[in-house]
Structure formats: C-alpha cells, structure tokens
Design a protein around this motif. Sequence first.
Motif, PDB file in Angstrom:
ATOM      1  N   VAL A 130     -10.555  -9.201  12.770  1.00 32.61           N
ATOM      2  CA  VAL A 130      -9.153  -8.799  12.647  1.00 32.61           C
ATOM      3  C   VAL A 130      -8.847  -8.372  11.209  1.00 32.61           C
ATOM      4  CG1 VAL A 130      -6.769  -9.604  12.794  1.00 32.61           C
ATOM      5  CG2 VAL A 130      -8.421 -10.218  14.582  1.00 32.61           C
ATOM      6  N   ARG A 131      -9.402  -9.126  10.250  1.00 33.52           N
ATOM      7  CA  ARG A 131      -9.198  -8.752   8.847  1.00 33.52           C
ATOM      8  C   ARG A 131      -9.777  -7.362   8.570  1.00 33.52           C
ATOM      9  NH1 ARG A 131      -8.954 -11.476   3.756  1.00 33.52           N
ATOM     10  NH2 ARG A 131      -7.762 -13.153   4.713  1.00 33.52           N
ATOM     11  N   ARG A 132     -10.863  -7.068   9.252  1.00 31.80           N
ATOM     12  CA  ARG A 132     -11.483  -5.744   9.093  1.00 31.80           C
ATOM     13  C   ARG A 132     -10.508  -4.660   9.568  1.00 31.80           C
ATOM     14  NH1 ARG A 132     -14.521  -3.783   5.775  1.00 31.80           N
ATOM     15  NH2 ARG A 132     -15.496  -1.824   6.348  1.00 31.80           N
ATOM     16  N   VAL A 136      -9.111  -1.631   7.238  1.00 28.52           N
ATOM     17  CA  VAL A 136      -9.362  -0.212   7.497  1.00 28.52           C
ATOM     18  C   VAL A 136      -8.064   0.555   7.723  1.00 28.52           C
ATOM     19  CG1 VAL A 136      -9.663  -0.284   9.999  1.00 28.52           C
ATOM     20  CG2 VAL A 136     -10.952   1.376   8.657  1.00 28.52           C
ATOM     21  N   THR A 137      -7.026  -0.149   8.200  1.00 25.91           N
ATOM     22  CA  THR A 137      -5.741   0.527   8.384  1.00 25.91           C
ATOM     23  C   THR A 137      -4.845   0.375   7.160  1.00 25.91           C
ATOM     24  OG1 THR A 137      -4.774  -1.453   9.386  1.00 25.91           O
ATOM     25  CG2 THR A 137      -5.746   0.183  10.881  1.00 25.91           C
ATOM     26  N   GLY A 138      -5.217  -0.535   6.267  1.00 25.69           N
ATOM     27  CA  GLY A 138      -4.377  -0.791   5.099  1.00 25.69           C
ATOM     28  C   GLY A 138      -3.081  -1.500   5.472  1.00 25.69           C
ATOM     29  N   ASP A 139      -3.039  -2.086   6.660  1.00 23.34           N
ATOM     30  CA  ASP A 139      -1.812  -2.730   7.155  1.00 23.34           C
ATOM     31  C   ASP A 139      -2.095  -4.186   7.507  1.00 23.34           C
ATOM     32  OD1 ASP A 139       0.413  -3.626   8.428  1.00 23.34           O
ATOM     33  OD2 ASP A 139       0.360  -2.135  10.055  1.00 23.34           O
ATOM     34  N   PRO A 140      -1.576  -5.119   6.702  1.00 21.14           N
ATOM     35  CA  PRO A 140      -1.855  -6.541   6.968  1.00 21.14           C
ATOM     36  C   PRO A 140      -1.243  -7.034   8.279  1.00 21.14           C
ATOM     37  CG  PRO A 140      -0.296  -6.306   5.156  1.00 21.14           C
ATOM     38  CD  PRO A 140      -0.763  -4.928   5.488  1.00 21.14           C
ATOM     39  N   ASP A 141      -0.360  -6.238   8.868  1.00 22.60           N
ATOM     40  CA  ASP A 141       0.254  -6.659  10.130  1.00 22.60           C
ATOM     41  C   ASP A 141      -0.197  -5.807  11.314  1.00 22.60           C
ATOM     42  OD1 ASP A 141       1.843  -8.648   8.838  1.00 22.60           O
ATOM     43  OD2 ASP A 141       3.115  -7.020   8.078  1.00 22.60           O
ATOM     44  N   VAL A 142      -1.253  -5.063  11.135  1.00 21.17           N
ATOM     45  CA  VAL A 142      -1.688  -4.139  12.187  1.00 21.17           C
ATOM     46  C   VAL A 142      -1.853  -4.885  13.510  1.00 21.17           C
ATOM     47  CG1 VAL A 142      -4.140  -4.435  11.655  1.00 21.17           C
ATOM     48  CG2 VAL A 142      -3.368  -2.362  12.824  1.00 21.17           C
ATOM     49  N   GLY A 143      -1.470  -4.242  14.597  1.00 25.97           N
ATOM     50  CA  GLY A 143      -1.578  -4.871  15.905  1.00 25.97           C
ATOM     51  C   GLY A 143      -0.742  -4.104  16.922  1.00 25.97           C
ATOM     52  N   GLU A 144       0.581  -4.116  16.730  1.00 27.90           N
ATOM     53  CA  GLU A 144       1.458  -3.473  17.698  1.00 27.90           C
ATOM     54  C   GLU A 144       1.199  -1.967  17.755  1.00 27.90           C
ATOM     55  OE1 GLU A 144       5.528  -4.489  17.090  1.00 27.90           O
ATOM     56  OE2 GLU A 144       6.221  -3.152  18.691  1.00 27.90           O
ATOM     57  N   GLY A 145       1.044  -1.462  18.963  1.00 27.52           N
ATOM     58  CA  GLY A 145       0.763  -0.037  19.124  1.00 27.52           C
ATOM     59  C   GLY A 145      -0.698   0.320  18.951  1.00 27.52           C
TER      60      GLY A 145
END
Lengths: 301, 400
Positions: A130-132, A136-145
């Motif tokens: 998940v940290r990866r 890679v997205t530069g978004d610590p909250d990446v997930g939704e969408g």
Amino acid sequence: MSQALVVVAHGSHLNPDSSAPTYDHADTVRATGAFDEVRTGFWKEEPSLREVLRTVEADEVYVVPMFISEGYFTEQVIPRELRLDGWDVADWESDGLSADVATYTAADTGQTVHYCGPVGTHEAMTDVLVRRAESVTGDPDVGEGFGFAVVGHGTERNENSAKAIEYHAERVREMDRFDEVQALYMDEEPEVDDVTDYFDSDDVVVVPLFVADGFHTQEDIPEDMGLTDDYRTGYDVPADVDGHRIWYAGAVGTEPLLADVLLERAADAGADVSRAVEEVRESTRVAAGGSASPSPPEADD
Amino acid sequence: MLDRHADALVRAAGEGVDFDGLRVSSTPDGYRFETPETTAEGLSEADLRGRADDPYVTNWYFWEREVGGHGRPRRAFLRRAEDAPIHSTDDPDPEEDAGRAVPDRYAALRGSAEAGGDGGEADEADAVDGDGHGAGGDGGLVTEWGQLRIEATLGEGDARRYDLRHVDDADARAADLDSHDDPLDAREVGKLDGRERYRPLKTAPSLRRGWVFPSLDPRALTEAVEAFYPATVANWYREYEGELDVDHWVDTAERQTGIYDVIDELPREGVEYVAEACCVDSQCLRRREWEYDEGDDLAADGGDGPFPCREPCSLVVAAARKWTKLEAEEEREYTFTLTPSEREQVEDIVGAVADGRAAEIREADLSEGANRYRARYLRAKRFADGESDAGDGDTDDATE
C-alpha cells in the motif's frame, strides 16, 4: 548478549542493481541502532551465504531472507549454505505462508541462528504494498477511485508464490481502501497482460510482489501491460492503456518501508527492536511520484 | 597528555597491565611501571599519570580500550595493518607471531604525521588544501590487501587513522582523488570497473582507481575493507589460526542442487581448466586453497594473494554448469582450410579475448591478429554468412 541482523538475498552476476534494495533496507535498519551489527549475504554475490556468518561478531543472529515466498531458496539453499545444523523445513510448521522462525546452531561458527520466514509472506508486507501505491501516486491517501493490482509469477515455478499474492491481495481488499483489488500473474490467469479487463476504475496502481527490479519487473511486465512497446524507451507513470491510467510501481522490494518487514521478522523471532519499528515506519514515508526510465537488466540463473 | 589515558591507566594498574611490552602493577610500595626501555618503581599516582603519554601507554589504550575484540578477525587485521604482532603479549598463543615493537611501530606510524607537521588531523586538512601530504611514499605504515593500500598513521591521542585507496594511486595527492568518509561508500566504488562494467566478483583485480578514504577510524577501516573484499578478513584470520575450513571441488559440487546439480559430472580434466581459467591471480586475487579433493591437488597455480579462497565461489559454480553441459557434447572432426597466418590469427583472437585485451587493440593496428578489421576480413573470407547484424563492430561483448 549482542544481536545481529543478517539479510540474505539472491543477488546477481549480471545485474548491478539487484542487490541495491537489500543494501538500502539493511542501511535503514542499521541506522536505527536496533542491532549491534547488520550485514548482508547473497547467493550470487559476496559475502556468499556460505561465509556471511563469519563476518558477524554477535553470538545471536537473526537471518531474514529477502525472498517473496517460501520455496526452494528459503527451504533448501539458504539453510544448507548457512550450515544450519539440523535444519528441517517441518520446524517452520508452515502452511506455505506462515513460516516465522526456527532456531539452530551454525555448524561453522557456533552462532545461534534464528532463521526467519521470508519478507514476502509477512503480514507487514501488505502495508509495504500500500505504501508503494502511495509513493508511486505521490498521494498518501490514495485509494478512492483507484484499483489496486498485486502481480506475481504464478504457480509455474512455485505454488507458494501464488499463495503470497492471494494473501496480500485479500488483505488489501479487507482494508476497504481501494475501489477494487485484484491478484494478477505473469504466467497464468488472471494475466497481467489483460490488466485493464479486470478493472472498472479509471486509475489502477500495479505493484509487482518482487524483491528487486530486474528482467521481469522492468521488461516483461511493462511490455505485457502495454505501457510501452520497448522497455528501453521507458514508460510514463501513469500510462494510458485502453482508457485506464496505469500507475506502475515497479518491484515492491524497492519501497523503503520494506526495512520495517525486516525488523518485524526479527521481532517475531525474539529480537529486541520495538523502538526501531516505530522509527522506520515514519522515516521511510515517501509518497512522492516519479517516472520510471529503467536500464535494461539481464536475467540470472 | 590526555586525561582518558591517565585515568584508564590508574584504573587498570590495580589489576595489572601486561600488553605489547608495557607492564604496570600496583605494589605496597607504589606503582611499578616497566617497558623494554625503562623500569620505575615506587611511583605515586601522580607519577604514574605523568607517564600516560608514553607510547607504550597510548598503544595499550588504543588496543585495549578502543579496538578491543580479542580473538576477532578485525582486531587481527588492524594489528597486521601496523605490522604489530597479531597476538599481543597477553594473548595465549604468541608463537611465530613476529611484528614490530612499539617504538619501531610508532616511528613508522609517525612518518606521515611529522611530514604533515600538525599531527594526525593533518590528513583531512591536507586533502582539502592539497599541500602534498597524503601523497604516500614517506607517509605512515603502509600495507596492502589485494588492490587496497592502507596507510596507518597516529591521530589524536595516538589513536590510529587510516588512509585507504587503490594501490596504484599510492603517489596520488588525496586532493586529486574522490574523497569518501562513509565506509559503506566502498560498495558503490567497487561495483563497476574502470570501464563502467559490473564487477560480479569482488576480488577480481579490476578495482577502479581515483578514490580515497583519507581518514578512517579502525572500525570504519574494517567496514570498508569488508565492503571491498567481503569475508576476506575473516578467512585470512581463520587461516592464520590454522583453522581455515576448505571445501574442495568434490565437496562443493556434490552439495549443489537445482540447476547446479549437474556440475559434479564435469570431468576431472574440466575442473583443471576451470581453475586455470578462473582462479589464477590475473582473474581473482584470492589464493585458491581448494583442490579437486582432499589429497588430490589441481595443477593450476593457486595464486599469491594474502587472503585465501576456501571453496569454489558462485561464479565458478555457475560457469562450471555451462562447461558441464558443453563437455557433455561428443567431439567431432572438422576440416578447415586456413593459411598459416590465418591459423595464427584465430589463436590471436582467442588469446586477446581470454586476456581481456580485445577492446584495447587499436582500430588501425593491423599487426594484431585480433584487430577488428583483421577479424572482419577473416569472417568475410572464411565464414559463410559474412557480415552479421552486429555491424557496428562492438568487440566488448567478447570478454563477457
């Protein structure tokens, strides 16, 4: 009683960067001061698995394999080369995913060796995946969408390899953080080639469960997914494929948080590392993107 | 004089000191202080403290309070680095343990410090201002380890400092070399050779030049050496102690599984060729101590390096797998038509590739059989397909 961590990895005769993640994570753990010594040993590089223990002064040694799954290397090669007296894979009492530790005396050095399960099957590896995605997205909250894919070899070479992929995919799914989660394979269905068939989400993070970047992660997978026609020309992150944006992360093993899994493995085996775990979890946070332009690696035997 | 030396000496005197020629003890009449050069008895504590800057005392302090590690390879290696007896006098087994005594050692270690003019901190300063110190030659005490040159000097409080560089950079000014402080940088320095090619064998004699670790402490020196030449110190020390565990070819081949399981089928003759091809000094600086089997030696030269090779390495095992497969082929007879010069040229080409010279042969040096144009002419004339796709004439791959 002094304690040492020894990280053992495959290494390469051909690819100069194969050992880089192992060195990096060992350095991260070394910097915490949790161990009196932190050393690395390799099947294909030096010090060899045969000789790494004699470079360690400590009497109490925690050995953690930088491998993705239980199998030939963790069950046969490493214990044999380390000369773990009396090694029996049954001592791990593992179902193929659950090896934690078994303790032996090294025949040539007399050290007490706590031989741990591989990094790839530890539950903390899910957090690294998940940290990866965050990195890679530069978004610590990446997930939704976002969709999330874990990629592995498949069962062709080792059935435990696929077990590890399924295990982490399921754990990411249970987090309920990404819209969709899918395990994909290089040599069996569901294949990574068809990645866009398996996701409705516009954005999909793809993380290979490999310890180091090399032939598979830098050449095969990017070409198979259609990120590029020729890996030598590189690829965009994200890359547009069939109307999806594919955020290809490269080998999870290069993610700095993997150092935490080394610590967790040693901690599970009885090493005193508790403070270091917190330190590494914070100090390795990256969450910064970047485009990849891999250099061509070569496959090793 | 440093308080830490005096404090430690007074504390240690109670139990007695016997190290590298220094003997200090506490008697009812006061302290007794003895070195090979001098003996003093009935000393007060102040008298004893007054002797704390004696080289015998700073030497004792360095080895017993800073280095420690009795019976450890790193300590033995550091002793070697200043030509001291490997086992100091309080170690149990000093037999055949020659080395310089303290005054001789200090004179040699000071060579560099005196030349620098301002003590052991001179190294770093000179690396910056480039006044010629650190140029080697008239410096401290120099030892070599493979392609590493280690120059030991005395630093603050007579603690040792080490300048580590390539042996062929002995005369280079430190300011002209890439300077490193972190011993783990050695991993990067040693990764690629001078032609930017990966060095899978750390002890290959292809260490690049142009770098220096100008002022390492003892711990950092052994870390850097470990990074350049992993496990060589540990194996050297085992050998020194008469405890080197050697695994001969047969042991190693029979241990293999998986894709390397086949190598025990390599004929004995093939193992000879492996040792001659891979394990000589021109290819690897380790001294081959493994043989075909216990009591069954190989004919090839094992080399002269300081550190031993105790079993066939992973490169030899991987290469042997290839040769095992190749040697399984049946021989056939071929008939070639070549001029005498062409036959000689084929040998030249094989020789140039085997010696790693192919890339060095000048483009217009037609006197060399392995010259690119000569090879292309031969291919055009004698090999049916003539020109291949690799028309850029890159000869580098030949040495892979």
